[in-house]
Design a protein around this motif. Structure first.
Motif, mmCIF file in Angstrom:
data_model
loop_
_atom_site.group_PDB
_atom_site.id
_atom_site.type_symbol
_atom_site.label_atom_id
_atom_site.label_comp_id
_atom_site.label_asym_id
_atom_site.label_seq_id
_atom_site.Cartn_x
_atom_site.Cartn_y
_atom_site.Cartn_z
ATOM 1 N N LYS A 144 0.898 -1.173 0.000
ATOM 2 C CA LYS A 144 0.000 0.000 0.000
ATOM 3 C C LYS A 144 0.925 1.208 0.000
ATOM 4 C CE LYS A 144 -3.928 1.653 2.763
ATOM 5 N NZ LYS A 144 -4.653 1.520 4.028
ATOM 6 N N LYS A 146 0.748 4.505 -0.590
ATOM 7 C CA LYS A 146 0.316 5.841 -0.111
ATOM 8 C C LYS A 146 0.849 6.964 -1.020
ATOM 9 C CE LYS A 146 -2.055 6.077 3.106
ATOM 10 N NZ LYS A 146 -3.519 5.875 3.279
ATOM 11 N N ASN A 213 1.193 -1.495 5.344
ATOM 12 C CA ASN A 213 1.653 -1.158 4.002
ATOM 13 C C ASN A 213 2.293 -2.324 3.254
ATOM 14 O OD1 ASN A 213 2.375 1.433 5.920
ATOM 15 N ND2 ASN A 213 1.272 1.918 4.059
ATOM 16 N N LYS A 402 -4.408 7.310 -3.622
ATOM 17 C CA LYS A 402 -3.471 7.427 -2.497
ATOM 18 C C LYS A 402 -3.683 6.321 -1.470
ATOM 19 C CE LYS A 402 -3.272 12.479 -2.741
ATOM 20 N NZ LYS A 402 -3.564 13.715 -2.004
ATOM 21 N N ASP A 403 -4.793 5.598 -1.603
ATOM 22 C CA ASP A 403 -5.096 4.573 -0.596
ATOM 23 C C ASP A 403 -5.171 3.158 -1.193
ATOM 24 O OD1 ASP A 403 -5.661 4.091 2.167
ATOM 25 O OD2 ASP A 403 -7.751 3.707 1.660
ATOM 26 N N LYS A 444 -14.204 7.187 -2.744
ATOM 27 C CA LYS A 444 -14.204 7.793 -1.410
ATOM 28 C C LYS A 444 -15.399 8.734 -1.347
ATOM 29 C CE LYS A 444 -10.295 5.973 -0.070
ATOM 30 N NZ LYS A 444 -10.124 5.127 1.108
#
Ligand SMILES: O=P(O)(O)O[C@@H]1[C@@H](OP(=O)(O)O)[C@H](OP(=O)(O)O)[C@H](O)[C@H](OP(=O)(O)O)[C@H]1OP(=O)(O)O
Ligand SMILES: Nc1ncnc2c1ncn2[C@@H]1O[C@H](COP(=O)(O)OP(=O)(O)OP(=O)(O)O)[C@@H](O)[C@H]1O
Length: 503
Positions: A144, A146, A213, A402-403, A444
């Motif tokens: 992950k 980010k 992550n 970003k996620d 989101k």
């Protein structure tokens, strides 16, 4: 999958995040992703089956019609919304409960709607025939990554945001809040740099402190991840033993310690190569200059040697998975501080004209027209509601990027194995094929943007207090902090997270 013959014994717990729980089929390369709700969230648990199905269909549409065109056909698997027998879902929920990490048990799996998302199991290689022939189960690395850039927006009020990346600042905030016990040394700017040395360091730091992550799967089973007991350090030697057959010849005379070092290093090199692989044939190998020349490419908090940060190549190959993700993250070009006034414009407009919510597609549908709003938003603010909505939509899409997580599935292969959609990497080393996918591409919610704005100030203020205790900003912040400490709650009604006090 025959929906009327579902048996919970064919499925096992696979993993979960904040919003969903995933089970995998014991034989077929399929997973079911079920939604989770907080135990107090009575509103959601009363969602009708139709509403829940619509919600999941929205996720499919968003992945397929918005994220896939932006991130690339090859990387995105949108899956299919399915309705499952309620009895099966209830039994499944009971079966997986004991496998769930305690830290995730503040939420419960949705057992009322019977709706789920069915996806390919991305820990398995997509079209690979070699794994079974090689008798070595595929490895899969989940990252992950980010946010991979420093914002350059003129709306930014705190200069630190131009120097230290959000992930590195957020680490201090998470540590203070008790989310993690140790700081991660991972810096996303190193991973997204395109510089092999920096990328290798970034992955090494992820291995050292995986937090949420980094995970490794072998044959679909998670063999390496963050322990629920945050005090426990990761057992690198045990990981190396798992990896040894993939990266060292069976007769190797290296000591256990030496071989651990070698295999972990080999693993890192394979991950770096996979992340840098270009997947679009003729253009492969071209470097992307645009993203990284738009802003600074290094984070002041990164622990890498200055020379390494200053010199060398800092470009991602065009169309590699990281390039695609970074380009989409950078749709957020105003930063939350520049977006906030536009968000207010939208909120006021919707208060005056509630029916506009539908035309402006604030909650979908996520179709070609939504993508058009994202891609063709005017560059300059002309004062219109269309401009404000376009920027809000762009911000939400950037939040998803970003996620999201990247799955790199790798398998050893023999001389004459067909590679099809997967790509051969490092042809001179032991031969591997890899397949790269992106997951967790949910929209989101529009409502979550205001939370982002509050979180942004908390993270930055905390970082400034933590690292620059004597600056002027601190005095103002301390004053504000003392006010909210007095009230016991901050202005958002959330618990204060003040840990430093003036001496
Ligand atoms: O806001 P962030 O950067 O902390 O990201 C949240 C993640 O926290 P992280 O910092 O990665 O540990 C968070 O991850 P965890 O639950 O901490 O594993 C979620 O991914 C959350 O997304 P959602 O609200 O569940 O859709 C993420 O929230 P948003 O992407 O909705 O902001
Ligand atoms: N298609 C898939 N194939 C294999 N594993 C998957 C798949 N989808 C999800 N997973 C696993 O399940 C975990 C949780 O899924 P996901 O990240 O989508 O949940 P989430 O609740 O949306 O996460 P977040 O906390 O980011 O909101 C992932 O980290 C991954 O390990």
């Amino acid at each position: 999958m025959e929906l009327d013959k579902m048996d919970e014994n064919d499925w096992k717990y696979h993993g979960e995040g904040n919003k969903s729980l995933v089970v995998s089929h014991v034989q077929h390369a399929r997973v079911l992703r079920l939604l989770k709700y907080s135990t107090e969230d009575a509103e959601n648990s009363h969602k009708t089956t139709e509403q829940a199905f619509r919600h999941i269909q929205n996720i499919v549409d968003y992945s397929q019609n918005v994220m896939k065109p932006l991130l690339g056909e090859k990387f995105v698997h949108n899956g299919e919304a399915v309705k499952l027998p309620l009895d099966f879902v209830r039994q499944l929920s009971l079966k997986v409960q004991q496998e769930r990490p305690e830290s995730r048990c503040d939420k419960v799996m949705d057992t009322l709607s019977g709706c789920a998302l069915c996806l390919p199991n991305l820990t398995q290689l997509s079209s690979c025939c070699c794994c079974s022939r090689e008798h070595r189960p595929p490895l899969c690395i989940e990252i992950k990554p980010k946010c991979g850039f420093l914002p350059a927006s003129r709306h930014i009020t705190k200069d630190i945001k131009r120097k230290v990346c959000r992930f590195c600042m957020h680490q201090h905030f998470k540590l203070a809040n008790g989310k993690w016990k140790r700081l991660s040394r991972y810096c996303p700017l190193d991973l997204f740099s395109g510089n092999k040395q920096r990328m290798s360091r970034a992955i090494k730091h992820l291995i050292e402190e995986p937090q949420n992550n980094f995970n490794i799967f072998k044959g679909g089973e998670c063999i390496y991840s963050c322990s629920d007991d945050a005090d426990v350090l990761q057992d690198l030697d045990e990981l190396a033993q798992h990896l040894r057959p993939y990266f060292l010849p069976s007769g190797s005379l290296l000591s256990r310690q030496q071989s651990s070092k070698v295999v972990l290093n080999e693993l890192i090199q394979v991950i770096v190569s996979s992340l840098l692989s270009s997947w679009d044939g003729p253009r492969s190998g071209q470097l992307r200059k645009t993203h990284l020349s738009e802003g600074r490419v290094t984070c002041d908090a990164s622990l890498l040697h200055r020379d390494l940060l200053r010199n060398g190549n800092h470009c991602l190959p065009k169309d590699c998975v990281l390039d695609k993700i970074l380009g989409t993250q950078m749709l957020d070009n105003l930063d939350i501080e520049g977006l906030s006034p536009l968000l207010k414009r939208v909120e006021q407009h919707l208060q005056m004209f509630p029916k506009e919510r539908c035309r402006l597609q604030m909650d979908g549908p996520y179709n070609a027209s939504f993508l058009e709003k994202v891609q063709n938003c005017p560059v300059e603010d002309d004062g219109s509601i269309e401009y404000a909505v376009g920027k809000v939509h762009q911000y939400r899409v950037a939040m998803t990027a970003k996620d999201c997580s990247v799955m790199v599935a790798i398998a050893t292969c023999g001389e004459d194995d067909g590679l099809d959609q997967s790509l051969e990497i490092q042809p001179t080393k032991p031969r591997f094929t890899c397949s790269v996918s992106i997951l967790d591409l949910d929209p989101k919610p529009y409502e979550s943007i205001s939370h982002q704005s509050r979180l942004d100030s908390k993270i930055v203020n905390h970082y400034l207090r933590r690292t620059q205790p004597n600056n002027q900003e601190l005095d103002n912040l301390e004053e504000l902090a003392n006010q909210s400490l007095f009230l016991g709650r901050d202005r958002d009604g959330e618990d204060c997270t003040l840990v430093f006090h003036p001496v």
